[in-house]
Design an enzyme around this catalytic site. Structure first.
Site, PDB file in Angstrom:
ATOM      1  N   ARG A  52       0.854  -1.188   0.000  1.00 52.01           N
ATOM      2  CA  ARG A  52       0.000   0.000   0.000  1.00 52.01           C
ATOM      3  C   ARG A  52       0.891   1.238   0.000  1.00 52.01           C
ATOM      4  NH1 ARG A  52      -3.435  -2.956  -1.304  1.00 52.01           N
ATOM      5  NH2 ARG A  52      -5.541  -3.235  -0.474  1.00 52.01           N
ATOM      6  N   GLU A 109      -4.150   7.684  -5.204  1.00 52.54           N
ATOM      7  CA  GLU A 109      -4.101   6.977  -6.489  1.00 52.54           C
ATOM      8  C   GLU A 109      -5.243   7.471  -7.371  1.00 52.54           C
ATOM      9  OE1 GLU A 109      -2.151   2.761  -4.901  1.00 52.54           O
ATOM     10  OE2 GLU A 109      -4.288   2.851  -5.414  1.00 52.54           O
ATOM     11  N   HIS A 134      -1.615   0.309  -9.668  1.00 51.76           N
ATOM     12  CA  HIS A 134      -2.179  -0.622  -8.680  1.00 51.76           C
ATOM     13  C   HIS A 134      -2.791  -1.826  -9.391  1.00 51.76           C
ATOM     14  CE1 HIS A 134      -3.965  -0.816  -4.344  1.00 51.76           C
ATOM     15  NE2 HIS A 134      -3.672  -2.025  -4.804  1.00 51.76           N
TER      16      HIS A 134
END
Length: 271
Positions: free
Chosen positions: A189, A218, A237
């Site tokens: 993360r 993000e 991601h």
């Protein structure tokens, strides 16, 4: 829930009095207030195991892409201004290098299995030491102190869950412990790393490079300094983003919902 949406807060819970189960995609649950959900009698599930193989694959891909400067190389190869390939344009070796894995859970261990095939020396730091036979299978050496791992590793790969204890686990002090030739890889993360400290370390050549599948927020603001650095690779991601894995994640979420509605034990319930 997909990509942490919708946000599960008290207002939503009050408006959904019949809610029985929240099925969250992926392994991370840092976006959920488990105590709040429990107080409303709502059960929670995730999809922890199916994502591990693809995420480990991506960790290795980021390591290879960063070490061999694949993004820069592609840009050079396709640029209309390129007239020749410079002979002194070099990457660094992965085979035989030292990999430090921070977080030796399911994902971290699968990374170690892949790194073994590259004849890497594998160090790891974890809350608990793995069984001796598990260590032997991948040739991993346990570092009780994270400092020891950081000082020795050519590549440091983060594969921990985000918790209050791991938030900004890697900050200015930790980055300064790393080798100036080292690369930081984050597949956990974004908040596990102090991003401001990372920018400073990369700009000042405290470490060589970073390869990140996760950031905060993000996506990053388009003027963020990380987006301007040549020694950084950022992916959106995509640790679990393969067709097969996403399909199975959906199936597992549906199974959890059906079990919760039927009053049956919920697969992969988060307690």
């Amino acid at each position: 829930m997909w990509y942490h949406k919708p946000a599960i807060n008290e207002e939503l819970l009050q408006n959904l009095p019949n809610l029985k189960v929240v099925a969250s995609s992926g392994v991370g649950i840092d976006h959920l207030d488990l105590k709040l959900l429990s107080s409303y009698g709502v059960k929670v599930s995730n999809t922890p195991f199916i994502v591990s193989t693809d995420t480990a694959d991506l960790g290795m891909a980021l390591m290879l892409a960063s070490s061999r400067r694949l993004v820069e190389g592609h840009e050079m190869a396709v640029s209309p201004e390129t007239e020749y390939f410079p002979a002194d344009w070099l990457g660094v070796e992965v085979s035989g290098a030292t990999l430090g894995i921070v977080g030796m859970g399911t994902v971290g261990y699968k990374v170690a299995e892949r790194a073994k095939a590259f004849e890497m020396k594998i160090l790891y730091h974890n809350r608990n030491q793995r069984k001796k036979e598990e260590e032997s299978a991948v040739g991993a050496v346990y570092c009780k102190k994270i400092d020891d791992l950081l000082q020795q590793s050519d590549f440091v790969l983060l594969a921990v869950n985000l918790t209050p204890q791991t938030c900004k686990l890697i900050g200015k002090r930790e980055l300064e412990l790393m080798k100036p030739t080292a690369t930081l890889i984050n597949i956990s993360r974004g908040l596990v790393v102090d991003q401001d400290a990372l920018v400073e370390a990369l700009q000042n050549k405290v470490i060589k490079a970073a390869a990140l599948d996760v950031t905060y927020p993000e996506p990053l603001p388009r003027d963020h300094p990380l987006l301007k650095l040549k020694n950084v690779i950022i992916t959106p991601h995509i640790g679990s983003a393969t067709k097969k894995t996403r399909w199975v994640m959906m199936e597992e979420m549906a199974e959890s919902i059906e079990a919760g509605l039927a009053g049956l034990p919920i697969p992969h319930e988060v307690l």
